[in-house]
Design a protein around this motif. Structure first.
Motif, short mmCIF file in Angstrom:
data_model
loop_
_atom_site.label_atom_id
_atom_site.label_comp_id
_atom_site.label_asym_id
_atom_site.label_seq_id
_atom_site.Cartn_x
_atom_site.Cartn_y
_atom_site.Cartn_z
N PHE A 27 1.00 -1.16 0.14
CA PHE A 27 -0.45 0.50 0.25
C PHE A 27 0.36 1.23 0.05
CE2 PHE A 27 -1.92 2.67 2.85
CZ PHE A 27 -2.66 3.13 2.23
N GLY A 28 1.99 1.11 0.67
CA GLY A 28 2.43 2.64 0.77
C GLY A 28 3.43 3.08 -0.11
N ALA A 29 4.24 1.67 -0.40
CA ALA A 29 5.22 1.44 -1.78
C ALA A 29 4.66 2.04 -2.99
CB ALA A 29 6.33 0.25 -2.03
N ALA A 30 3.45 1.64 -3.48
CA ALA A 30 2.66 1.73 -4.72
C ALA A 30 1.52 3.19 -4.68
CB ALA A 30 1.41 0.78 -4.59
N GLY A 31 1.77 3.72 -3.24
CA GLY A 31 1.28 4.59 -3.52
C GLY A 31 2.43 6.27 -3.18
N LEU A 32 3.20 5.53 -3.16
CA LEU A 32 4.21 6.21 -2.60
C LEU A 32 4.71 6.77 -3.76
CD1 LEU A 32 6.46 8.61 -1.62
CD2 LEU A 32 7.56 6.31 -1.18
N MET A 33 4.78 5.63 -5.19
CA MET A 33 5.46 5.76 -6.40
C MET A 33 4.96 6.52 -7.28
SD MET A 33 8.42 5.09 -5.78
CE MET A 33 8.87 4.57 -7.55
N GLY B 216 -1.05 1.86 -13.27
CA GLY B 216 -1.68 0.10 -12.59
C GLY B 216 -0.60 -0.52 -12.40
N PRO B 217 -0.23 -1.30 -13.79
CA PRO B 217 0.66 -1.96 -13.45
C PRO B 217 1.65 -2.25 -12.88
CG PRO B 217 0.00 -1.84 -16.24
CD PRO B 217 -0.79 -0.33 -15.28
N LEU B 218 2.89 -0.99 -13.19
CA LEU B 218 4.09 -0.28 -13.04
C LEU B 218 3.84 -0.24 -11.29
CD1 LEU B 218 5.71 1.88 -15.53
CD2 LEU B 218 6.04 -0.71 -14.97
N ALA B 219 2.94 -0.02 -10.54
CA ALA B 219 2.71 0.76 -9.21
C ALA B 219 2.48 -0.70 -8.07
CB ALA B 219 1.39 1.68 -9.03
N LEU B 220 1.88 -1.74 -9.28
CA LEU B 220 1.43 -2.98 -8.90
C LEU B 220 2.98 -3.37 -8.54
CD1 LEU B 220 -0.30 -5.18 -7.98
CD2 LEU B 220 -0.83 -6.40 -10.37
N ALA B 221 3.52 -3.65 -9.69
CA ALA B 221 4.79 -4.22 -9.27
C ALA B 221 5.53 -3.78 -8.53
CB ALA B 221 5.83 -3.95 -10.92
N VAL B 222 5.88 -2.42 -8.52
CA VAL B 222 5.78 -1.77 -7.41
C VAL B 222 5.70 -2.46 -5.71
CG1 VAL B 222 7.01 -0.36 -5.64
CG2 VAL B 222 7.23 0.22 -7.94
N GLY B 223 4.72 -2.64 -5.61
CA GLY B 223 4.00 -3.11 -4.53
C GLY B 223 4.32 -4.50 -4.67
N LEU B 224 4.05 -5.59 -5.52
CA LEU B 224 4.82 -7.03 -5.35
C LEU B 224 6.15 -7.08 -4.41
CD1 LEU B 224 3.97 -9.76 -6.00
CD2 LEU B 224 4.51 -9.35 -7.70
N ILE B 225 6.30 -6.37 -5.21
CA ILE B 225 8.53 -5.98 -4.26
C ILE B 225 8.05 -5.64 -3.34
CG2 ILE B 225 10.30 -4.79 -4.74
CD1 ILE B 225 9.86 -5.45 -8.74
N ALA B 226 7.83 -4.74 -3.15
CA ALA B 226 7.92 -4.25 -1.63
C ALA B 226 6.85 -5.32 -0.44
CB ALA B 226 7.27 -3.02 -2.01
N ALA B 227 6.24 -6.19 -1.30
CA ALA B 227 5.08 -7.15 -0.43
C ALA B 227 6.28 -8.66 -0.08
CB ALA B 227 3.81 -7.71 -0.71
N LEU B 228 6.66 -8.63 -1.43
CA LEU B 228 7.57 -10.37 -0.99
C LEU B 228 9.23 -9.78 -0.28
CD1 LEU B 228 7.56 -11.26 -4.37
CD2 LEU B 228 6.57 -11.93 -2.96
#
Length: 306
Positions: free
Chosen positions: A53-59, A67-79
């Protein structure tokens, strides 16, 4: 009952079963490699959700990511956040207590989960209130008669099933998986064969906690809302699924996850007026099954525990 509505219930049950299975597999991995119950596992789900949530929103705010790029950032942050949480807990709490009574590890990880949960509540602005999760997946609806499902939900489900399959392949086909199975089977013989015990344990905690972080992201994308205590009940459900399926096995917790979600869905379909008690009924079924199968639906084999 309308077939479309029934299909909708079945889809929701399959979705929940996938998430439960992902969380339950983590519990089974921890127990299989070190005979410990990591009760902070559910709170790592929350860490993954808030990190995404924080990484996708910040980026998205800084560089206007789509959407796809923010999702990729969020996925990397979650993992990444999930793996880091697992390694820290494993290194600072679990390994030092390796030879201590099991209740010590249980208590230490339980308190670690509380620390994670309260850190989110107090550290995130207005963290005590639910947060709307951004819509990072494509919009649109698939319809077939009276049945309709969002494209985003289909993507989440397919991704979850792929993760379950990928985890099985990691355990059965990779060097890390071979090390995990060797340590789970016989720690001393594995070390004599050149397997690093500490590295394998920390790798297992990283893998299991990555799954928890991914489950947090999936929940945020599916429900479009996260909160600081979202992992408490999910952790309990995941542990129950792992126990009824067979702690130490890999397939058992997956079966347990779909079983728990199936009971919840069945209660909602057959007795809709009692749907508020679906968790109660599901836990009652789990208790009955544990009484009938004390070692789990798939009993742990002495020759292969993970």
């Amino acid at each position: 009952m309308d077939p479309g509505l029934l299909a909708q219930y079945l889809f929701n049950g399959l979705m929940l079963g996938t998430i439960y299975a992902i969380v339950a597999v983590g519990f089974s991995l921890f127990f299989g490699v070190l005979d410990v119950i990591k009760f902070s596992h559910g709170d790592v789900v929350t860490v993954g959700a808030f990190s995404a949530f924080g990484a996708a929103g910040l980026m998205a705010g800084l560089v206007s990511l789509s959407g796809p790029l923010a999702l990729a950032v969020g996925l990397i942050a979650a993992l990444g956040a999930g793996a880091l949480s697992g390694v820290i807990i494993g290194r600072l709490l679990v390994l030092p207590l390796k030879n201590a009574p099991g209740v010590n590890v249980l208590l230490a990880t339980l308190m670690a989960g509380t620390v994670l949960r309260e850190a989110i509540r107090l550290g995130v602005p207005n963290g005590g209130n639910p947060k709307p999760f951004p819509a990072l997946l494509p919009d649109g609806v698939l319809k077939a008669g009276s049945f309709s499902v969002g494209i985003d939900s289909v993507i989440i489900l397919l991704a979850g099933l792929a993760v379950v399959l990928a985890t099985h392949l990691v355990i059965t086909r990779t060097r890390l998986g071979l090390s995990i199975r060797a340590v789970a089977q016989d720690e001393e013989v594995a070390q004599l064969a050149g397997v690093s015990f500490n590295r394998t344990v920390l790798g297992t905690f990283a893998l299991g906690s990555m799954l928890a972080g991914l489950a947090g992201l999936m929940l945020g994308l599916y429900y479009r809302e996260i909160n600081f205590n979202m992992g408490v009940m999910l952790g309990i459900i995941g542990f129950a699924c792992a126990v009824v399926g067979g702690l130490g096995s890999l397939i058992g917790p997956i079966i347990g996850g779909f079983l728990f979600a199936g009971v919840q869905t069945l209660v909602t379909v057959v007795l809709p007026f009692t749907s508020a008690y679906k968790d109660v009924v599901a836990f009652a079924v789990i208790i009955a099954l544990i009484g009938l199968f004390p070692t789990g639906l798939i009993a742990e084999k002495s020759s292969e525990r993970v």
